[in-house]
Design a protein around this motif. Structure first.
Motif, mmCIF file in Angstrom:
data_model
loop_
_atom_site.group_PDB
_atom_site.id
_atom_site.type_symbol
_atom_site.label_atom_id
_atom_site.label_comp_id
_atom_site.label_asym_id
_atom_site.label_seq_id
_atom_site.Cartn_x
_atom_site.Cartn_y
_atom_site.Cartn_z
ATOM 1 N N THR A 149 0.837 -1.205 0.000
ATOM 2 C CA THR A 149 0.000 0.000 0.000
ATOM 3 C C THR A 149 0.867 1.248 0.000
ATOM 4 O O THR A 149 0.548 2.239 -0.665
ATOM 5 N N GLU A 150 1.970 1.205 0.718
ATOM 6 C CA GLU A 150 2.877 2.354 0.763
ATOM 7 C C GLU A 150 3.482 2.636 -0.610
ATOM 8 O O GLU A 150 3.622 3.791 -1.014
ATOM 9 N N GLN A 151 3.827 1.583 -1.344
ATOM 10 C CA GLN A 151 4.372 1.764 -2.686
ATOM 11 C C GLN A 151 3.333 2.355 -3.633
ATOM 12 O O GLN A 151 3.638 3.254 -4.414
ATOM 13 N N ALA A 152 2.113 1.856 -3.560
ATOM 14 C CA ALA A 152 1.051 2.382 -4.414
ATOM 15 C C ALA A 152 0.754 3.840 -4.079
ATOM 16 O O ALA A 152 0.543 4.674 -4.962
ATOM 17 N N ALA A 153 0.749 4.157 -2.800
ATOM 18 C CA ALA A 153 0.479 5.532 -2.365
ATOM 19 C C ALA A 153 1.586 6.485 -2.797
ATOM 20 O O ALA A 153 1.364 7.698 -2.884
ATOM 21 N N SER A 154 2.757 5.937 -3.074
ATOM 22 C CA SER A 154 3.902 6.765 -3.469
ATOM 23 C C SER A 154 4.003 6.968 -4.975
ATOM 24 O O SER A 154 4.969 7.585 -5.449
ATOM 25 N N ALA A 155 3.043 6.463 -5.731
ATOM 26 C CA ALA A 155 3.095 6.605 -7.190
ATOM 27 C C ALA A 155 3.223 8.079 -7.568
ATOM 28 O O ALA A 155 2.591 8.950 -6.966
ATOM 29 N N ARG A 156 4.007 8.329 -8.588
ATOM 30 C CA ARG A 156 4.379 9.701 -8.934
ATOM 31 C C ARG A 156 3.220 10.557 -9.455
ATOM 32 O O ARG A 156 3.096 11.731 -9.119
ATOM 33 N N ASP A 157 2.354 9.973 -10.290
ATOM 34 C CA ASP A 157 1.399 10.797 -11.028
ATOM 35 C C ASP A 157 -0.049 10.695 -10.564
ATOM 36 O O ASP A 157 -0.775 11.688 -10.571
ATOM 37 N N LEU A 158 -0.481 9.495 -10.204
ATOM 38 C CA LEU A 158 -1.892 9.285 -9.886
ATOM 39 C C LEU A 158 -2.024 8.159 -8.883
ATOM 40 O O LEU A 158 -1.360 7.131 -9.011
ATOM 41 N N VAL A 159 -2.890 8.361 -7.892
ATOM 42 C CA VAL A 159 -3.212 7.313 -6.921
ATOM 43 C C VAL A 159 -4.723 7.157 -6.899
ATOM 44 O O VAL A 159 -5.458 8.140 -6.727
ATOM 45 N N ILE A 160 -5.192 5.931 -7.104
ATOM 46 C CA ILE A 160 -6.631 5.652 -7.097
ATOM 47 C C ILE A 160 -6.969 4.878 -5.831
ATOM 48 O O ILE A 160 -6.378 3.829 -5.552
ATOM 49 N N LEU A 161 -7.935 5.384 -5.077
ATOM 50 C CA LEU A 161 -8.410 4.714 -3.870
ATOM 51 C C LEU A 161 -9.678 3.960 -4.225
ATOM 52 O O LEU A 161 -10.722 4.562 -4.482
ATOM 53 N N ALA A 162 -9.592 2.638 -4.274
ATOM 54 C CA ALA A 162 -10.741 1.805 -4.623
ATOM 55 C C ALA A 162 -11.040 0.880 -3.448
ATOM 56 O O ALA A 162 -10.937 -0.344 -3.538
ATOM 57 N N ILE A 163 -11.398 1.492 -2.333
ATOM 58 C CA ILE A 163 -11.565 0.780 -1.066
ATOM 59 C C ILE A 163 -12.851 1.244 -0.385
ATOM 60 O O ILE A 163 -13.372 2.321 -0.675
ATOM 61 N N PRO A 164 -13.378 0.431 0.535
ATOM 62 C CA PRO A 164 -14.535 0.887 1.316
ATOM 63 C C PRO A 164 -14.195 2.120 2.145
ATOM 64 O O PRO A 164 -13.035 2.307 2.548
ATOM 65 N N GLN A 165 -15.183 2.915 2.426
ATOM 66 C CA GLN A 165 -14.966 4.142 3.201
ATOM 67 C C GLN A 165 -14.333 3.853 4.560
ATOM 68 O O GLN A 165 -13.458 4.584 5.023
ATOM 69 N N LYS A 166 -14.741 2.752 5.172
ATOM 70 C CA LYS A 166 -14.231 2.449 6.516
ATOM 71 C C LYS A 166 -12.737 2.164 6.528
ATOM 72 O O LYS A 166 -12.101 2.230 7.581
ATOM 73 N N ALA A 167 -12.160 1.843 5.346
ATOM 74 C CA ALA A 167 -10.736 1.518 5.269
ATOM 75 C C ALA A 167 -9.861 2.750 5.061
ATOM 76 O O ALA A 167 -8.633 2.657 5.155
ATOM 77 N N VAL A 168 -10.469 3.893 4.805
ATOM 78 C CA VAL A 168 -9.691 5.106 4.505
ATOM 79 C C VAL A 168 -8.772 5.486 5.665
ATOM 80 O O VAL A 168 -7.630 5.915 5.458
ATOM 81 N N VAL A 169 -9.248 5.306 6.889
ATOM 82 C CA VAL A 169 -8.453 5.706 8.055
ATOM 83 C C VAL A 169 -7.192 4.856 8.213
ATOM 84 O O VAL A 169 -6.273 5.227 8.941
ATOM 85 N N ASN A 170 -7.141 3.708 7.515
ATOM 86 C CA ASN A 170 -5.973 2.827 7.613
ATOM 87 C C ASN A 170 -4.958 3.055 6.499
ATOM 88 O O ASN A 170 -3.951 2.343 6.411
ATOM 89 N N LEU A 171 -5.202 4.044 5.641
ATOM 90 C CA LEU A 171 -4.276 4.346 4.559
ATOM 91 C C LEU A 171 -2.974 4.942 5.106
ATOM 92 O O LEU A 171 -2.963 5.493 6.214
ATOM 93 N N PRO A 172 -1.883 4.884 4.335
ATOM 94 C CA PRO A 172 -0.633 5.541 4.747
ATOM 95 C C PRO A 172 -0.759 7.053 4.568
ATOM 96 O O PRO A 172 -0.315 7.631 3.573
ATOM 97 N N ILE A 173 -1.402 7.678 5.525
ATOM 98 C CA ILE A 173 -1.773 9.090 5.405
ATOM 99 C C ILE A 173 -0.554 9.993 5.298
ATOM 100 O O ILE A 173 -0.584 11.010 4.588
ATOM 101 N N ASP A 174 0.533 9.631 5.961
ATOM 102 C CA ASP A 174 1.729 10.472 5.886
ATOM 103 C C ASP A 174 2.250 10.552 4.449
ATOM 104 O O ASP A 174 2.679 11.627 4.002
ATOM 105 N N ILE A 175 2.173 9.449 3.724
ATOM 106 C CA ILE A 175 2.632 9.433 2.331
ATOM 107 C C ILE A 175 1.665 10.200 1.442
ATOM 108 O O ILE A 175 2.062 11.028 0.620
ATOM 109 N N LEU A 176 0.381 9.939 1.610
ATOM 110 C CA LEU A 176 -0.624 10.582 0.757
ATOM 111 C C LEU A 176 -0.690 12.084 0.990
ATOM 112 O O LEU A 176 -0.837 12.861 0.044
#
Length: 226
Positions: free
Chosen positions: A51-78
């Motif tokens: 997830t950290e690698q995907a969140a670090s993508a240079r140009d575009l990041v797509i979040l295709a997850i349930p709303q309840k999972a948003v709080v578990n994202l790597p927020i510091d990277i995003l």
């Protein structure tokens, strides 16, 4: 482009296949780790990633997850990312729990933007996965399905709309992020496989006074599948 997709469910996997086929470098992730993505990666051509690698993508990041999972994202990277971040999710209270800010009028993507401290573009949420997977069509086809793209940055919306056109769908500007409720569960534009003209009409038909009622009805209908 370098694109990260967080979420390997139906929408995330289909988008990974389309975008890889279009020539983009796609990093696909899920909450269970890259070791669980071998089959999907082989099928789509995407690179299995954390997830950290995907969140670090240079140009575009797509979040295709349930709303309840948003709080578990790597927020510091995003939050520090310079990439466009697209929210492809939808809020269903029976699955995601009651989120007071959304219940009090905030759109789900405005809430996501606040959680990750990064601007959001709303897209890919008003089509069911089977239609996304099977109904791409050449430009000019009068029955080509249209997707609505909402957000506050016109340049970012334009880029996302270009990607949508690229993978076989029409795209229309759905307005600013606070108007993205018009393309959410229960509204006339939601998962109806409409062409561009009819999607424009459906977005305008949405009645803000019925917003809570429509979401509750959609949530009840979706409950057995969530």
């Amino acid at each position: 482009m370098e694109i990260g997709i967080i979420g390997s469910g139906n929408i995330g996997s289909v988008l990974a296949g389309y975008l890889t086929k279009s020539g983009h470098q796609v990093y696909l992730s899920n909450s269970r780790g890259p070791s669980t993505l071998g089959e999907i990666a082989a099928k789509t051509g995407a690179t299995a990633a954390t997830t950290e690698q995907a969140a670090s993508a240079r140009d575009l990041v797509i979040l295709a997850i349930p709303q309840k999972a948003v709080v578990n994202l790597p927020i510091d990277i995003l939050s520090a990312s310079k990439a466009i971040v697209v929210d492809a999710g939808n809020y269903y209270p029976s699955r995601d729990g009651e989120i007071s800010e959304i219940a009090n009028g905030m759109t789900d993507s405005e809430w996501v933007a606040n959680v990750i401290a990064h601007p959001i573009i709303k897209a890919f949420n008003n089509i069911v996965a089977p239609s996304l997977a099977s109904k791409a069509a050449p430009s000019g086809n009068p029955y080509r399905i249209a997707l609505s793209v909402a957000g506050d940055d016109k340049a970012q919306k334009k880029l996302v709309m270009k990607l949508i056109e690229e993978i076989g769908f029409d795209a229309i500007d759905g307005g600013i992020l606070s108007e993205s409720w018009r393309q959410q569960p229960g509204e006339p534009s939601y998962c109806q496989d409409l062409n561009k003209d009819n999607l424009e009409i459906a977005l305008q038909q949405a009645d803000v006074s019925k917003r809570a009622e429509n979401l509750a009805s959609a949530d009840e209908l979706a409950r057995p599948y969530l």
